[in-house]
Design a protein around this motif. Sequence first.
Motif, PDB file in Angstrom:
ATOM      1  N   ASP A 239      31.472 -19.856   3.007  1.00  0.00           N
ATOM      2  CA  ASP A 239      32.237 -19.172   4.056  1.00  0.00           C
ATOM      3  C   ASP A 239      31.343 -18.326   4.960  1.00  0.00           C
ATOM      4  N   ALA A 240      30.246 -17.835   4.399  1.00  0.00           N
ATOM      5  CA  ALA A 240      29.348 -16.985   5.183  1.00  0.00           C
ATOM      6  C   ALA A 240      28.692 -17.742   6.331  1.00  0.00           C
ATOM      7  N   GLY A 314      37.588  -5.092   6.476  1.00  0.00           N
ATOM      8  CA  GLY A 314      38.034  -5.930   5.375  1.00  0.00           C
ATOM      9  C   GLY A 314      38.732  -7.200   5.814  1.00  0.00           C
ATOM     10  N   PHE A 315      39.125  -7.295   7.093  1.00  0.00           N
ATOM     11  CA  PHE A 315      39.786  -8.481   7.612  1.00  0.00           C
ATOM     12  C   PHE A 315      38.740  -9.439   8.204  1.00  0.00           C
ATOM     13  N   ALA A 316      38.905 -10.713   7.945  1.00  0.00           N
ATOM     14  CA  ALA A 316      38.112 -11.781   8.583  1.00  0.00           C
ATOM     15  C   ALA A 316      36.622 -11.459   8.530  1.00  0.00           C
ATOM     16  N   TRP A 317      35.984 -11.265   9.711  1.00  0.00           N
ATOM     17  CA  TRP A 317      34.534 -11.084   9.763  1.00  0.00           C
ATOM     18  C   TRP A 317      34.096  -9.633   9.658  1.00  0.00           C
ATOM     19  N   SER A 318      35.001  -8.694   9.570  1.00  0.00           N
ATOM     20  CA  SER A 318      34.610  -7.282   9.459  1.00  0.00           C
ATOM     21  C   SER A 318      34.316  -6.916   8.010  1.00  0.00           C
ATOM     22  N   ASP A 319      33.349  -6.000   7.838  1.00  0.00           N
ATOM     23  CA  ASP A 319      33.035  -5.501   6.498  1.00  0.00           C
ATOM     24  C   ASP A 319      34.097  -4.508   6.035  1.00  0.00           C
ATOM     25  N   ASN A 320      34.068  -4.233   4.731  1.00  0.00           N
ATOM     26  CA  ASN A 320      34.926  -3.172   4.208  1.00  0.00           C
ATOM     27  C   ASN A 320      34.331  -1.810   4.526  1.00  0.00           C
ATOM     28  N   ALA A 321      35.201  -0.847   4.764  1.00  0.00           N
ATOM     29  CA  ALA A 321      34.776   0.525   5.042  1.00  0.00           C
ATOM     30  C   ALA A 321      34.710   1.318   3.744  1.00  0.00           C
ATOM     31  N   PHE A 415      42.061 -28.773  -4.516  1.00  0.00           N
ATOM     32  CA  PHE A 415      43.264 -29.605  -4.551  1.00  0.00           C
ATOM     33  C   PHE A 415      44.089 -29.560  -3.257  1.00  0.00           C
ATOM     34  N   LYS A 416      43.907 -28.526  -2.434  1.00  0.00           N
ATOM     35  CA  LYS A 416      44.714 -28.417  -1.220  1.00  0.00           C
ATOM     36  C   LYS A 416      43.906 -28.572   0.064  1.00  0.00           C
ATOM     37  N   GLY A 417      42.627 -28.791  -0.081  1.00  0.00           N
ATOM     38  CA  GLY A 417      41.795 -29.010   1.093  1.00  0.00           C
ATOM     39  C   GLY A 417      41.609 -27.792   1.972  1.00  0.00           C
ATOM     40  N   ARG A 418      41.671 -26.589   1.391  1.00  0.00           N
ATOM     41  CA  ARG A 418      41.477 -25.380   2.187  1.00  0.00           C
ATOM     42  C   ARG A 418      40.032 -25.315   2.705  1.00  0.00           C
ATOM     43  N   THR A 419      39.898 -24.952   3.967  1.00  0.00           N
ATOM     44  CA  THR A 419      38.585 -24.907   4.609  1.00  0.00           C
ATOM     45  C   THR A 419      38.056 -23.480   4.650  1.00  0.00           C
ATOM     46  N   ARG A 420      36.828 -23.320   5.161  1.00  0.00           N
ATOM     47  CA  ARG A 420      36.292 -21.965   5.292  1.00  0.00           C
ATOM     48  C   ARG A 420      37.092 -21.150   6.274  1.00  0.00           C
ATOM     49  N   GLU A 421      37.639 -21.799   7.313  1.00  0.00           N
ATOM     50  CA  GLU A 421      38.497 -21.077   8.262  1.00  0.00           C
ATOM     51  C   GLU A 421      39.731 -20.527   7.554  1.00  0.00           C
ATOM     52  N   ASP A 422      40.311 -21.322   6.665  1.00  0.00           N
ATOM     53  CA  ASP A 422      41.477 -20.851   5.914  1.00  0.00           C
ATOM     54  C   ASP A 422      41.120 -19.627   5.070  1.00  0.00           C
ATOM     55  N   VAL A 424      38.504 -17.473   5.460  1.00  0.00           N
ATOM     56  CA  VAL A 424      37.986 -16.312   6.190  1.00  0.00           C
ATOM     57  C   VAL A 424      39.104 -15.586   6.934  1.00  0.00           C
ATOM     58  N   TYR A 425      39.913 -16.328   7.689  1.00  0.00           N
ATOM     59  CA  TYR A 425      40.961 -15.663   8.477  1.00  0.00           C
ATOM     60  C   TYR A 425      42.305 -16.373   8.430  1.00  0.00           C
ATOM     61  N   GLY A 426      42.402 -17.489   7.738  1.00  0.00           N
ATOM     62  CA  GLY A 426      43.615 -18.296   7.764  1.00  0.00           C
ATOM     63  C   GLY A 426      44.577 -18.020   6.626  1.00  0.00           C
ATOM     64  N   LYS A 427      45.254 -19.059   6.203  1.00  0.00           N
ATOM     65  CA  LYS A 427      46.347 -18.927   5.239  1.00  0.00           C
ATOM     66  C   LYS A 427      45.907 -18.493   3.846  1.00  0.00           C
ATOM     67  N   SER A 428      44.604 -18.622   3.543  1.00  0.00           N
ATOM     68  CA  SER A 428      44.104 -18.179   2.231  1.00  0.00           C
ATOM     69  C   SER A 428      43.344 -16.864   2.307  1.00  0.00           C
ATOM     70  N   ALA A 429      43.312 -16.228   3.464  1.00  0.00           N
ATOM     71  CA  ALA A 429      42.522 -15.002   3.628  1.00  0.00           C
ATOM     72  C   ALA A 429      43.023 -13.876   2.732  1.00  0.00           C
ATOM     73  N   TYR A 430      44.318 -13.863   2.429  1.00  0.00           N
ATOM     74  CA  TYR A 430      44.887 -12.785   1.610  1.00  0.00           C
ATOM     75  C   TYR A 430      44.368 -12.818   0.178  1.00  0.00           C
ATOM     76  N   GLN A 431      43.728 -13.920  -0.235  1.00  0.00           N
ATOM     77  CA  GLN A 431      43.205 -14.044  -1.587  1.00  0.00           C
ATOM     78  C   GLN A 431      41.814 -13.437  -1.739  1.00  0.00           C
ATOM     79  N   ALA A 432      41.165 -13.124  -0.637  1.00  0.00           N
ATOM     80  CA  ALA A 432      39.790 -12.616  -0.674  1.00  0.00           C
ATOM     81  C   ALA A 432      39.754 -11.174  -1.160  1.00  0.00           C
ATOM     82  N   GLY A 433      38.675 -10.833  -1.869  1.00  0.00           N
ATOM     83  CA  GLY A 433      38.535  -9.474  -2.369  1.00  0.00           C
ATOM     84  C   GLY A 433      38.449  -8.454  -1.251  1.00  0.00           C
ATOM     85  N   LYS A 434      37.803  -8.801  -0.131  1.00  0.00           N
ATOM     86  CA  LYS A 434      37.706  -7.876   0.998  1.00  0.00           C
ATOM     87  C   LYS A 434      39.083  -7.528   1.549  1.00  0.00           C
TER      88      LYS A 434
END
Length: 530
Positions: A239-240, A314-321, A415-422, A424-434
């Motif tokens: 993703d980076a 913490g969202f998408a390309w921004s770092d956590n504060a 299994f669902k074909g999620r991409t890096r876009e998904d 980083v900022y897409g439908k799977s972004a809520y799963q990220a630790g950031k």
Amino acid sequence: MVSLWGSKSGDEQQNEADSTNNNQQSQPQSRQTREADERTRLLPPRSDGYLDPDDPAVSPYNLFSVRAVRYVCVLFLIISFLWWVLLLVSIFVSPPMMHSRGSGFFDFSFTTLTVGNLLIGLLFFSTPSRAMEISSLIIAAMLLLDMIIVLAVQRLRSEEGYVGIATVIWATAMALYNVMSDRVVAWGKQEEEERLTGRKETRRSVREWCAVLTATTIMVIMIVITILLTATLILRSRDASLKPPGERYYVDGDKYKLHLACVGNVTVNADGKKIPTVLVEAGEYPFEDTMDDWIYNSYVNGTIGRYCYYDRPGFAWSDNAPSPHSAGMTSDALSEALARAGEEGPWVLVSAGVGSIYSRIFSSRHVRDVHGLFLIDGLHEDLLHRIASPTRGFILWGRGVISPLGYDRLFGAIFKGRTREDRVYGKSAYQAGKFIKAKLQENLVAGSLTKNEVSQARNIQTPQTPLVVVSSGIEVRKDNEWERKQEDLTKITNHLISWDVVNRAPHQVWLTLEGRTLLEKRLGELVRTK
């Protein structure tokens, strides 16, 4: 018969001697049949001079080298536990020099794994086994791979910082130490068995077999955890490589970076004045996956001439504060990023959901530069308690702790074909630790710092600022309190242009054609307002 001189006859002497012999023979028998007490030997002495293998004296602890390895292991466990406590605290309050630009959950997971590894090594220290040795080697190899990934990928290296790098190196070193200590104990056990019993013991007691089985089971679980951590790190490194639109700017004393992007060119009207730039504040999720489509369409259709957007920490390309972090701190960080990018107002602030809190605070701190406010089903400050509940905070913390395992992200990628876009900022972004860390920070101060800041913003807000409010018809109908607060939002200035309730629109009003059409229309009117 007694003789004259007091001596016994020969027959009498013979009878007495036989009686004495019988008594002497019966004494050992009585000693053998008496009840055992604390002085009774449990194991009879061996005739060859060696101890029985089951004798407690046959122990690897007889060797100083084995005892020293155990003492050092205890010391490492204490150090790791203290580091674990410090990392746990830093999730909620960042100590000086301890902030990492990532979520901090990976550091916590590696330290938890280290504490567990050392604890298992101590609990089953005296019962080394081939299974334990192989399991420890596998964990050490996986952690070594994790260390290489963190050090090799520049984005991961910057996000984890020295705290994360030191943590993964320490975890790798402790896993290797566990392998070494297992070998030392096995050697010491063999040495003492050969010295005290004359041979190496090849059998195990039931207790030892239970210990080996328990330790192996736990180590297998830890291997699975380590594999998941490694797979998630590989996903993060993938993703980076996704380049952000716009730029990332250092803010807050260069502690972290904020992503900011602008589309279009600065234009002027017939009077020579700059046409306002639309500054978009996303709602509960990143802008790129929610508001981007209709804002871009408004730009393409000529409704607006230019717009800028950013990702909250913490969202998408921004770092956590650093923690704690309030909405006002985010607004200040945005101001700094805009200044570094050379961007100037006037601004039309467009926001949705909880983003309206951030926009209102930003507006109160830039009253001369704000041309208008556009609130899309915005969250009222009196409803901040909904995102500040302790239950929600505990759930977010729990999700954050297990997020480095990445089971949901890995499942989606495989299994669902999620991409890096998904991711980083897409439908799977809520799963990220950031993202989870950002939501946890929002939760921790929503009812205190953030509420005070937005309350002050209401008092500071310029009354003549043009205002547009668009509400979700679904949310208004199902929640009377939401309806009342939407009406109250129309009174934050004295210059209300319009308040619309889109009948069949959800919270994200732009998801319906009617809602999108109305939003674009009202946005054009607000930009052209004098």
